[in-house]
Design an enzyme around this catalytic site. Structure first.
Site, PDB file in Angstrom:
ATOM      1  N   HIS A  97       0.692  -1.208  -0.058  1.00 19.55           N
ATOM      2  CA  HIS A  97      -0.001  -0.116  -0.099  1.00 19.55           C
ATOM      3  C   HIS A  97       0.989   1.192   0.019  1.00 19.55           C
ATOM      4  CE1 HIS A  97      -3.786  -1.718   1.942  1.00 19.55           C
ATOM      5  NE2 HIS A  97      -4.102  -1.790   0.650  1.00 19.55           N
TER       6      HIS A  97
ATOM      7  N   CYS B  69      -2.150   2.702   9.250  1.00 20.09           N
ATOM      8  CA  CYS B  69      -3.255   1.832   8.969  1.00 20.09           C
ATOM      9  C   CYS B  69      -4.338   1.690  10.003  1.00 20.09           C
ATOM     10  CB  CYS B  69      -2.389   0.607   9.045  1.00 20.09           C
ATOM     11  SG  CYS B  69      -1.446   0.270   7.542  1.00 20.09           S
TER      12      CYS B  69
END
Length: 271
Positions: free
Chosen positions: A168, A264
């Site tokens: 990511h 996150c």
């Protein structure tokens, strides 16, 4: 340089049901058990630190069938109060997207769009004053970039991720000062062409070394002054201080077993 912190509003989800029973990224190993009480304590430390710094933390209710909900950043992207929902690449996380959309609709967000193309929220979208930086290569579809540009009306800069450890964008790049378009990133996580784009757009960016990137040091959250980052990324502390930031090391080691850390766990609700 004097840095000013900007009060932020974040969405988080407690790791009540966090566990690693499958592997959808290189960090997840089902053979390594999670210490759930420790994960809860580490997550609470992060939540409480945000609040101590003057930020607002909203809470998403965890669901027992969705162990990765603690990684709340992936559920949507919010700019100017408009919400682009997520569409997850893996079936194990698919239902998280609906839980996020429901929360936004129930909490006064009028524009909540269900996407047509795979994007994993702020996992692959990073907001600066001038751009919406957008990762691709492992999770989010390149088609989601145009979808985001049309929805938000901001220029989207596509960046190719080439190292599966940094699957990511938020594992390889962090926005340090939104207003000043100031970022830090790990160059080797990106293709040569994307590195060239980043050098052109952000010539003064802080470049992370491999050891700090591997400690998830780019998976950090900045309010423009304070930078909350994984404690293992010690090599970033002095460079951040040299730029006038106040780094705050955090221990989220149990959550790293799921492939996530500070960022996150933190979705920003931009009014």
């Amino acid at each position: 340089m004097n840095r000013d912190a900007t009060p932020r509003r974040y969405l988080m989800c407690a790791p009540t049901h966090f566990r690693v029973t499958y592997s959808i990224n290189p960090w997840m190993d089902p053979s390594k058990p999670v210490d759930l009480p420790l994960a809860q304590t580490q997550w609470e430390d992060l939540r409480d630190r945000y609040r101590s710094l003057g930020h607002t933390v909203e809470l998403l209710t965890p669901r027992p069938d969705l162990p990765d909900m603690v990684f709340a950043a992936n559920g949507a992207t919010v700019i100017d109060g408009r919400v682009l929902g997520a569409l997850f690449a893996y079936r194990e996380r698919f239902e998280e997207a609906g839980a996020h959309r429901d929360w936004f609709r129930e909490n006064g967000f009028a524009e909540v769009q269900e996407p047509e193309h795979v994007n994993e929220g702020e996992g692959d979208f990073a907001v600066t004053a001038s751009y919406l930086l957008a990762g691709r290569g492992f999770r989010s579809s390149p088609l989601s970039h145009m979808e985001a540009q049309e929805f938000f009306g901001v220029p989207v800069i596509g960046l190719d991720l080439v190292d599966p450890r940094y699957y990511h964008l938020d594992t390889a790049l962090c926005v340090l000062d939104t207003a000043a378009d100031e970022i830090m990133y790990y160059p080797d996580a990106f293709s040569a062409a994307s590195r060239a784009v980043l050098r052109r757009l952000f010539p003064d960016a802080l470049l992370a070394r491999e050891a700090d990137a591997a400690a998830f040091g780019l998976n950090s959250v900045s309010d423009g002054r304070h930078v909350l980052l994984p404690q293992g990324a010690a090599g970033l502390l002095d460079p951040l201080r040299d730029r006038g930031f106040e780094p705050i090391p955090m221990d989220l080691g149990e959550l790293l077993k799921g492939g996530g850390s500070v960022k996150c766990c933190t979705q920003e609700l931009r009014a």
